[in-house]
Scaffold this motif. Structure first.
Motif, PDB file in Angstrom:
ATOM      1  N   ILE A  87     -13.962   3.772  -1.990  1.00  0.00           N
ATOM      2  CA  ILE A  87     -13.064   4.237  -3.051  1.00  0.00           C
ATOM      3  C   ILE A  87     -12.478   5.594  -2.693  1.00  0.00           C
ATOM      4  O   ILE A  87     -11.273   5.835  -2.814  1.00  0.00           O
ATOM      5  N   LYS A  88     -13.342   6.488  -2.240  1.00  0.00           N
ATOM      6  CA  LYS A  88     -12.886   7.829  -1.880  1.00  0.00           C
ATOM      7  C   LYS A  88     -11.986   7.809  -0.647  1.00  0.00           C
ATOM      8  O   LYS A  88     -11.029   8.582  -0.549  1.00  0.00           O
ATOM      9  N   LYS A  89     -12.289   6.911   0.279  1.00  0.00           N
ATOM     10  CA  LYS A  89     -11.490   6.830   1.506  1.00  0.00           C
ATOM     11  C   LYS A  89     -10.099   6.285   1.228  1.00  0.00           C
ATOM     12  O   LYS A  89      -9.093   6.814   1.747  1.00  0.00           O
ATOM     13  N   LYS A  90     -10.009   5.244   0.412  1.00  0.00           N
ATOM     14  CA  LYS A  90      -8.689   4.654   0.120  1.00  0.00           C
ATOM     15  C   LYS A  90      -7.974   5.365  -1.022  1.00  0.00           C
ATOM     16  O   LYS A  90      -6.824   5.038  -1.342  1.00  0.00           O
ATOM     17  N   LYS A  91      -8.686   6.332  -1.643  1.00  0.00           N
ATOM     18  CA  LYS A  91      -8.097   7.142  -2.717  1.00  0.00           C
ATOM     19  C   LYS A  91      -7.669   6.299  -3.918  1.00  0.00           C
ATOM     20  O   LYS A  91      -6.666   6.585  -4.565  1.00  0.00           O
ATOM     21  N   GLU A  92      -8.456   5.269  -4.216  1.00  0.00           N
ATOM     22  CA  GLU A  92      -8.094   4.389  -5.326  1.00  0.00           C
ATOM     23  C   GLU A  92      -9.344   3.763  -5.954  1.00  0.00           C
ATOM     24  O   GLU A  92     -10.227   3.267  -5.261  1.00  0.00           O
ATOM     25  N   LEU A  93      -9.399   3.791  -7.283  1.00  0.00           N
ATOM     26  CA  LEU A  93     -10.447   3.124  -8.048  1.00  0.00           C
ATOM     27  C   LEU A  93      -9.802   1.957  -8.790  1.00  0.00           C
ATOM     28  O   LEU A  93      -8.880   2.152  -9.582  1.00  0.00           O
ATOM     29  N   VAL A  94     -10.266   0.740  -8.524  1.00  0.00           N
ATOM     30  CA  VAL A  94      -9.707  -0.449  -9.171  1.00  0.00           C
ATOM     31  C   VAL A  94     -10.674  -0.916 -10.266  1.00  0.00           C
ATOM     32  O   VAL A  94     -11.843  -1.186  -9.996  1.00  0.00           O
ATOM     33  N   VAL A  95     -10.165  -0.995 -11.478  1.00  0.00           N
ATOM     34  CA  VAL A  95     -10.985  -1.369 -12.631  1.00  0.00           C
ATOM     35  C   VAL A  95     -10.492  -2.670 -13.245  1.00  0.00           C
ATOM     36  O   VAL A  95      -9.317  -2.812 -13.568  1.00  0.00           O
ATOM     37  N   CYS A  96     -11.399  -3.621 -13.403  1.00  0.00           N
ATOM     38  CA  CYS A  96     -11.079  -4.868 -14.106  1.00  0.00           C
ATOM     39  C   CYS A  96     -11.265  -4.648 -15.603  1.00  0.00           C
ATOM     40  O   CYS A  96     -12.297  -4.115 -16.040  1.00  0.00           O
ATOM     41  N   GLU A 146      -9.095   5.600 -20.988  1.00  0.00           N
ATOM     42  CA  GLU A 146      -9.184   7.057 -20.846  1.00  0.00           C
ATOM     43  C   GLU A 146     -10.456   7.459 -20.101  1.00  0.00           C
ATOM     44  O   GLU A 146     -10.446   8.392 -19.286  1.00  0.00           O
ATOM     45  N   MET A 147     -11.549   6.743 -20.361  1.00  0.00           N
ATOM     46  CA  MET A 147     -12.799   7.033 -19.653  1.00  0.00           C
ATOM     47  C   MET A 147     -12.665   6.714 -18.167  1.00  0.00           C
ATOM     48  O   MET A 147     -13.120   7.488 -17.313  1.00  0.00           O
ATOM     49  N   GLY A 196     -11.289  12.206  -7.607  1.00  0.00           N
ATOM     50  CA  GLY A 196     -10.118  12.646  -6.862  1.00  0.00           C
ATOM     51  C   GLY A 196      -9.292  11.494  -6.327  1.00  0.00           C
ATOM     52  O   GLY A 196      -8.668  11.605  -5.265  1.00  0.00           O
ATOM     53  N   VAL A 197      -9.264  10.379  -7.073  1.00  0.00           N
ATOM     54  CA  VAL A 197      -8.518   9.194  -6.642  1.00  0.00           C
ATOM     55  C   VAL A 197      -7.617   8.711  -7.770  1.00  0.00           C
ATOM     56  O   VAL A 197      -7.759   9.127  -8.923  1.00  0.00           O
ATOM     57  N   LYS A 198      -6.699   7.812  -7.443  1.00  0.00           N
ATOM     58  CA  LYS A 198      -5.841   7.242  -8.476  1.00  0.00           C
ATOM     59  C   LYS A 198      -6.544   6.054  -9.127  1.00  0.00           C
ATOM     60  O   LYS A 198      -7.426   5.418  -8.526  1.00  0.00           O
ATOM     61  N   LEU A 199      -6.151   5.745 -10.353  1.00  0.00           N
ATOM     62  CA  LEU A 199      -6.733   4.620 -11.087  1.00  0.00           C
ATOM     63  C   LEU A 199      -5.765   3.457 -11.107  1.00  0.00           C
ATOM     64  O   LEU A 199      -4.592   3.618 -11.444  1.00  0.00           O
TER      65      LEU A 199
END
Length: 287
Positions: free
Chosen positions: A46-55, A78-79, A88-91
């Motif tokens: 997640i930190k490497k690709k700079k992205e958090l993917v949430v279902c 919001e959480m 430090g990543v995008k959502l």
């Protein structure tokens, strides 16, 4: 004079140098291979690709929902956004149907599920849960008429064969109803969408609908004078938590630390008040 003596090197010396070179190259190859074989943990990825993917399945007001233009709103959103900023990543929100949300997590289509998911023993067989972030109870609502207020004075009044109760398929209230004696004589009507349970009551298809506290309260707010909420909760309810893959222990630990710090900083309370006590966000739904 032999060719070897003219080169200035003895045959044994040539073999020694070649052997050393081959040994060095072989060791280097093993080093590269071993490091390439080391797989990043989900948190590291997640930190490497700079992205958090949430279902998450949109439509569960006021925790996860979308505006008319498709923008995400809600406490869970919001959480998730606050946690992504912490990392430090995008959502990236992946709108996912409820019946496929756990399979999507397990197949790595997302990193975690943040969708008002109740922490249950059955679900814990498939996924790992974070610390709970919301304590939830179940409520039941009917059309607000003098007759209904009088008829449904006790919870036992719902437990008859002429009563139809709407519930969302696969939801925590649905699981509760399958094993509860409280409504064993009533007819249970199952729907795929949250909003369909409310519509079933408003259109006279069912007598009542059962859902979590926040959803029932907001449904009544959105339909002023049309819904009567039975004043008592009929079950201790459940706890909402974030679901992650069982192997992602570092991600679970990371989120739990974030949640504890978010509560200490006041961010949790501020977000709770905005979505559960105020109704400012209602005007955003049509935008």
């Amino acid at each position: 004079m032999t060719s070897s003596s003219s080169s200035g090197l003895k045959p044994t010396a040539c073999r020694t140098i070649i052997s050393i070179s081959l040994c060095v190259l072989s060791s280097f190859a093993i080093f590269i291979k071993s490091h390439a074989a080391v797989k990043l943990t989900t948190l590291e990825a997640i930190k490497k690709k700079k992205e958090l993917v949430v279902c998450s399945e949109s439509g569960y007001i006021p925790l996860e929902m979308k505006t008319a233009s498709g923008k995400w709103l809600g406490f869970d959103y919001e959480m998730s956004l606050a946690y992504a900023k912490e990392l430090g990543v995008k959502l990236t929100m992946a709108d996912t149907k409820w019946d496929g949300i756990i399979p999507s997590l397990i197949s790595s289509k997302c990193d975690m599920i943040v969708s008002s998911m109740a922490k249950t023993v059955e679900r814990e067989k498939a996924v790992a849960f974070s610390d709970p972030y919301y304590n939830n109870n179940f409520l039941i609502a009917v059309l607000d008429t003098p007759e209904n207020r009088k008829k449904f004075a006790k919870i036992e009044n719902f437990n008859t064969k002429d009563i139809k109760i709407a519930v969302k398929t696969g939801s925590a209230p649905d699981l509760y109803l399958k094993n509860s004696e409280t409504f064993k004589n009533a007819e249970i009507m199952r729907f795929d969408a949250d909003s369909d349970t409310v519509s079933a009551v408003l259109r006279g298809r069912s007598t009542a609908f059962i859902y979590d506290t926040p959803y029932v309260q907001v449904a009544a707010l959105n339909n002023p004078g049309k819904l009567y909420i039975f004043p008592e909760t009929f079950d201790k309810g459940d706890q909402f938590a974030v679901a992650m893959r069982k192997k992602d222990t570092d991600l679970v630990s990371s989120f739990n630390t974030f949640l504890a710090n978010w509560k200490k900083s006041g961010g949790y309370e501020k977000t709770m008040k905005y979505y559960f006590e105020s109704r400012e966000w209602l005007s955003l739904l049509d935008k």
